[in-house]
Design an enzyme around this catalytic site. Structure first.
Site, mmCIF file in Angstrom:
data_model
loop_
_atom_site.group_PDB
_atom_site.id
_atom_site.type_symbol
_atom_site.label_atom_id
_atom_site.label_comp_id
_atom_site.label_asym_id
_atom_site.label_seq_id
_atom_site.Cartn_x
_atom_site.Cartn_y
_atom_site.Cartn_z
ATOM 1 N N ASN A 52 -18.480 17.655 -15.505
ATOM 2 C CA ASN A 52 -17.896 19.003 -14.706
ATOM 3 C C ASN A 52 -16.377 18.318 -13.934
ATOM 4 O O ASN A 52 -15.950 18.953 -13.126
ATOM 5 C CB ASN A 52 -18.809 18.421 -12.609
ATOM 6 C CG ASN A 52 -19.454 19.167 -13.394
ATOM 7 O OD1 ASN A 52 -20.190 20.178 -13.777
ATOM 8 N ND2 ASN A 52 -21.420 19.054 -12.506
ATOM 9 N N LYS A 79 -12.127 0.529 -15.444
ATOM 10 C CA LYS A 79 -12.507 -0.391 -14.333
ATOM 11 C C LYS A 79 -13.061 -1.267 -15.593
ATOM 12 O O LYS A 79 -13.101 -2.983 -15.630
ATOM 13 C CB LYS A 79 -14.121 -0.734 -13.584
ATOM 14 C CG LYS A 79 -13.347 -0.378 -11.954
ATOM 15 C CD LYS A 79 -12.143 -1.029 -11.940
ATOM 16 C CE LYS A 79 -11.587 -0.325 -10.394
ATOM 17 N NZ LYS A 79 -10.634 -1.057 -9.612
ATOM 18 N N LEU A 86 -19.440 13.746 -15.624
ATOM 19 C CA LEU A 86 -18.090 13.888 -17.157
ATOM 20 C C LEU A 86 -18.454 15.373 -17.111
ATOM 21 O O LEU A 86 -17.331 16.659 -17.825
ATOM 22 C CB LEU A 86 -18.723 13.118 -18.367
ATOM 23 C CG LEU A 86 -18.016 13.418 -18.975
ATOM 24 C CD1 LEU A 86 -16.149 12.803 -18.495
ATOM 25 C CD2 LEU A 86 -17.678 12.428 -20.485
ATOM 26 N N ASP A 146 0.895 -1.547 0.012
ATOM 27 C CA ASP A 146 0.316 -0.241 -0.211
ATOM 28 C C ASP A 146 0.516 1.083 0.071
ATOM 29 O O ASP A 146 2.424 1.709 -0.272
ATOM 30 C CB ASP A 146 -0.781 -0.083 1.160
ATOM 31 C CG ASP A 146 -1.922 0.683 1.051
ATOM 32 O OD1 ASP A 146 -1.913 1.877 0.614
ATOM 33 O OD2 ASP A 146 -3.074 -0.242 1.012
ATOM 34 N N ASP A 185 3.804 3.202 -3.873
ATOM 35 C CA ASP A 185 2.633 3.955 -4.815
ATOM 36 C C ASP A 185 2.669 3.347 -6.072
ATOM 37 O O ASP A 185 3.725 2.564 -7.011
ATOM 38 C CB ASP A 185 2.959 5.012 -5.054
ATOM 39 C CG ASP A 185 1.569 5.371 -5.674
ATOM 40 O OD1 ASP A 185 1.174 4.941 -6.651
ATOM 41 O OD2 ASP A 185 1.393 7.106 -5.573
ATOM 42 N N ASN A 196 -21.702 3.409 -14.430
ATOM 43 C CA ASN A 196 -22.271 4.743 -13.131
ATOM 44 C C ASN A 196 -22.949 6.502 -13.615
ATOM 45 O O ASN A 196 -21.831 6.565 -13.538
ATOM 46 C CB ASN A 196 -21.700 4.066 -11.845
ATOM 47 C CG ASN A 196 -22.715 4.399 -10.542
ATOM 48 O OD1 ASN A 196 -24.041 4.876 -10.083
ATOM 49 N ND2 ASN A 196 -22.038 3.978 -9.524
ATOM 50 N N TYR A 229 -14.167 6.958 -13.676
ATOM 51 C CA TYR A 229 -13.690 4.899 -12.858
ATOM 52 C C TYR A 229 -14.847 4.213 -13.949
ATOM 53 O O TYR A 229 -13.052 2.979 -14.104
ATOM 54 C CB TYR A 229 -15.047 5.055 -11.720
ATOM 55 C CG TYR A 229 -14.645 4.177 -10.044
ATOM 56 C CD1 TYR A 229 -13.893 3.972 -9.506
ATOM 57 C CD2 TYR A 229 -15.406 3.379 -10.361
ATOM 58 C CE1 TYR A 229 -13.484 2.672 -8.809
ATOM 59 C CE2 TYR A 229 -15.692 2.003 -9.689
ATOM 60 C CZ TYR A 229 -14.633 1.877 -9.010
ATOM 61 O OH TYR A 229 -14.341 0.684 -8.027
HETATM 62 P P1 NAD Z 1 -10.543 1.371 -0.137
HETATM 63 O O1 NAD Z 1 -10.896 2.603 -0.660
HETATM 64 O O2 NAD Z 1 -11.241 0.869 1.232
HETATM 65 O O3 NAD Z 1 -8.950 0.593 -0.095
HETATM 66 C C1 NAD Z 1 -8.256 0.652 -1.300
HETATM 67 C C2 NAD Z 1 -6.624 0.975 -0.978
HETATM 68 O O4 NAD Z 1 -5.786 1.133 -2.085
HETATM 69 C C3 NAD Z 1 -7.123 1.531 -0.169
HETATM 70 O O5 NAD Z 1 -5.200 1.107 1.094
HETATM 71 C C4 NAD Z 1 -5.964 2.971 -0.817
HETATM 72 O O6 NAD Z 1 -4.503 3.699 0.820
HETATM 73 C C5 NAD Z 1 -4.658 2.053 -1.581
HETATM 74 N N1 NAD Z 1 -4.176 2.667 -2.702
HETATM 75 C C6 NAD Z 1 -5.144 3.869 -3.441
HETATM 76 N N2 NAD Z 1 -4.280 4.547 -4.112
HETATM 77 C C7 NAD Z 1 -2.823 3.401 -4.320
HETATM 78 C C8 NAD Z 1 -1.634 3.744 -4.784
HETATM 79 N N3 NAD Z 1 -1.734 4.616 -5.665
HETATM 80 N N4 NAD Z 1 -0.584 2.473 -4.358
HETATM 81 C C9 NAD Z 1 -0.860 1.523 -3.511
HETATM 82 N N5 NAD Z 1 -1.964 1.848 -3.092
HETATM 83 C C10 NAD Z 1 -3.484 2.623 -3.526
HETATM 84 O O7 NAD Z 1 -11.312 0.293 -1.378
HETATM 85 P P2 NAD Z 1 -12.230 -0.840 -1.271
HETATM 86 O O8 NAD Z 1 -13.870 -0.607 -1.205
HETATM 87 O O9 NAD Z 1 -11.498 -1.715 0.143
HETATM 88 O O10 NAD Z 1 -11.885 -1.653 -2.480
HETATM 89 C C11 NAD Z 1 -10.913 -2.078 -2.882
HETATM 90 C C12 NAD Z 1 -10.952 -2.779 -4.436
HETATM 91 O O11 NAD Z 1 -12.583 -3.191 -4.687
HETATM 92 C C13 NAD Z 1 -10.431 -1.397 -6.029
HETATM 93 O O12 NAD Z 1 -10.540 -1.159 -7.545
HETATM 94 C C14 NAD Z 1 -12.357 -1.110 -6.214
HETATM 95 O O13 NAD Z 1 -12.705 0.366 -7.309
HETATM 96 C C15 NAD Z 1 -13.121 -2.217 -5.641
HETATM 97 N N6 NAD Z 1 -14.177 -2.095 -5.980
HETATM 98 C C16 NAD Z 1 -14.659 -1.654 -4.566
HETATM 99 C C17 NAD Z 1 -16.138 -2.084 -4.365
HETATM 100 C C18 NAD Z 1 -17.231 -2.031 -2.822
HETATM 101 O O14 NAD Z 1 -18.792 -1.582 -2.761
HETATM 102 N N7 NAD Z 1 -16.453 -0.853 -1.747
HETATM 103 C C19 NAD Z 1 -17.137 -2.075 -5.613
HETATM 104 C C20 NAD Z 1 -16.391 -2.239 -6.816
HETATM 105 C C21 NAD Z 1 -15.385 -2.230 -6.836
#
Ligand code: NAD
Length: 450
Positions: A300, A358, A298, A239, A262, A348, A354
């Site tokens: 904005n 995806k 989009l 992370d 990162d 969405n 986003y």
């Molecule tokens: P979250 O925001 O709780 O966690 C994401 C993590 O990624 C964080 O710990 C953040 O620090 C880390 N991160 C962000 N940018 C980073 C970078 N540049 N380098 C390294 N780490 C980085 O998100 P989540 O809800 O746990 O989602 C996890 C994944 O699942 C994401 O890809 C999200 O798009 C996808 N997702 C989530 C949901 C949902 O309902 N929560 C639905 C569909 C998809």
């Protein structure tokens, strides 16, 4: 049950109110516990013709000590119905599905399973009758999913020529509590490239493997780290440095290592490979979970929001994969899994950046799944597309929108991070070597983009 509505309608008073008003009463889903039974109860097993895949399923069930029957019971419940329609030659043969599954649905236990096995319509050549019959299964199974109640699910596994011997991990996944929130999905299993191995233990199918999970400090990523560790892997938790404290907690509780990085750094892929191989001896599984949102209509949105989301969610993954998939980096027989999203399938409002990222990941997964070189090396690349998952992120959505998100799916509830993690853990098994280029939604059969 995690949300207040579900807790209320499952209380004695709430049950009465829900049944009077005819409102949905989500049930507690059967979820996997290590060492627990694959299914609690017997399985109705049949199909069309000599149902060759059903024989393979029977062998799995026999090994688990699960009783099978070929006729629906006249009383009592069945834990699952497995119907093998792979030998169908035309739509008239679909009657075998109706005759087997229809009467059994009333006898299906809570959190029961309907699993239909078919042959791939893509391999029907130019024969429209055969292709129609095979494709028809998708319509039936998705409809069954919408008719089932009490946490039961329906899914379809399409088996390509040469994939017959590769179905066990997928059958186990769909019958077990690991697939609690996976409903109405279609998965294709093909021949395995090099590298398939049946695990010594289905309780620790990732034993001896080294996995990297990006975005592991919290949310879904932390759950993926926990689940892969539970299944036997050594996990590198990655992370951003700003999340270092939380990251250390996840890495420590799992006995893994922490990598502060990162994912948008130009050398992120090389550093992942180097860390895994020098610290742990190999790199076998990579889960690209890190992701961000910067929502705006989009009209904005600005270039910075647009670029940031594409950089973190998509471009970094493409760049890291170049290093990870280079010869000598990810092990032959290794597995890459990316986190897509229902937004990438349905779109969405306010999420064009986003959704682009995806959907782009799905494009990349399809391309990599067809890559002959990767297939020859036994490397699989798949995507999960979560729907509404109960996390901090979704907890911040305004209540009315949140309730909508939770209820508009066949299971009438949100999923848990572990539901996403279990699906990834199935993709990550060597026994799933015949599963590549697939996108599986973990969404309780959400109506969005269905
Ligand atoms: P979250 O925001 O709780 O966690 C994401 C993590 O990624 C964080 O710990 C953040 O620090 C880390 N991160 C962000 N940018 C980073 C970078 N540049 N380098 C390294 N780490 C980085 O998100 P989540 O809800 O746990 O989602 C996890 C994944 O699942 C994401 O890809 C999200 O798009 C996808 N997702 C989530 C949901 C949902 O309902 N929560 C639905 C569909 C998809």
């Amino acid at each position: 049950m995690t949300d207040t509505y579900s807790q209320f309608v499952n209380s004695p008073l709430g049950k009465q109110v829900a049944s009077r008003l005819g409102i949905p009463r989500p049930v507690r889903l059967r979820r996997y516990t290590p060492g627990g039974a694959l299914l609690e109860g017997s399985v109705l097993l049949g199909g069309y013709g000599d149902a060759p895949l059903a024989k393979r399923v029977r062998a799995v069930l026999d090994a688990e000590g699960i009783a099978t029957a070929t006729e629906p019971p006249t009383d009592g419940r069945v834990a699952a119905v497995v119907a093998d329609l792979s030998a169908m030659t035309g739509p008239a043969d679909l009657e075998a599905l109706r005759a087997l599954v229809g009467p059994a649905l009333k006898r299906l236990a809570p959190s029961g399973r309907v699993l239909v096995l078919g042959a791939s319509p893509e391999q029907a050549g130019a024969d429209p009758v055969l292709a129609a019959a095979r494709r028809a299964l998708e319509g039936v199974v998705r409809s069954i999913g919408k008719e089932l109640r009490a946490g039961a699910t329906a899914n379809l596994v399409l088996v390509e020529d040469g994939g017959e011997e590769e179905i066990e991990s997928t059958v186990r996944f769909f019958l077990s509590g690991r697939s609690a929130y996976v409903d109405g999905q279609v998965v294709t299993v093909g021949p395995a490239g090099a590298g398939r191995r049946t695990p010594q233990s289905w309780v620790a199918p990732l034993a001896g493997k080294v996995a990297v999970v990006t975005g592991a400090a919290r949310g879904i990523g932390a759950s993926i780290a926990d689940t892969l560790t539970r299944d036997g892997a050594t996990v590198v938790c990655l992370d951003v440095p700003a999340a270092g404290d939380a990251l250390a907690v996840v890495a420590n509780r799992n006995g893994g290592s922490a990598l502060q990085l990162d994912v948008t750094s130009p050398d992120a892929g090389a550093r992942i490979v180097e860390h895994a191989r020098t610290r742990h001896g190999s790199l076998d599984v990579v889960v690209h979970n890190a992701g961000i949102t910067r929502d705006k209509l989009l009209a904005n949105t600005d270039a910075a929001r647009w670029q940031q989301v594409l950089d973190v969610n998509l471009l970094s993954v493409l760049r890291m994969n170049e290093a990870i998939l280079a010869p000598g980096a990810l092990s032959d027989g290794g597995h890459v899994v990316v986190l897509s999203s229902m937004s990438g399938i349905a779109g969405n409002r306010g999420q064009s950046n986003y959704a682009a990222s995806k959907a782009g990941l799905i494009g990349a997964v399809h391309a990599l799944g067809r890559d002959e070189d990767l297939r020859a090396r036994g490397i699989t690349v798949n995507a999960v597309a979560p729907g509404f998952i109960e996390t901090e992120m979704t907890g911040r959505i305004p209540l009315a929108t949140r309730e909508m998100g939770r209820r508009i799916n066949s299971l009438a509830q949100g999923g848990l991070p572990v539901d996403v993690a279990e699906t990834i853990a199935w993709f990550a098994q060597d026994a799933s070597a015949g599963v590549t280029g697939q996108v599986v939604r973990v969404c309780g059969q959400s109506m969005l983009g269905a």
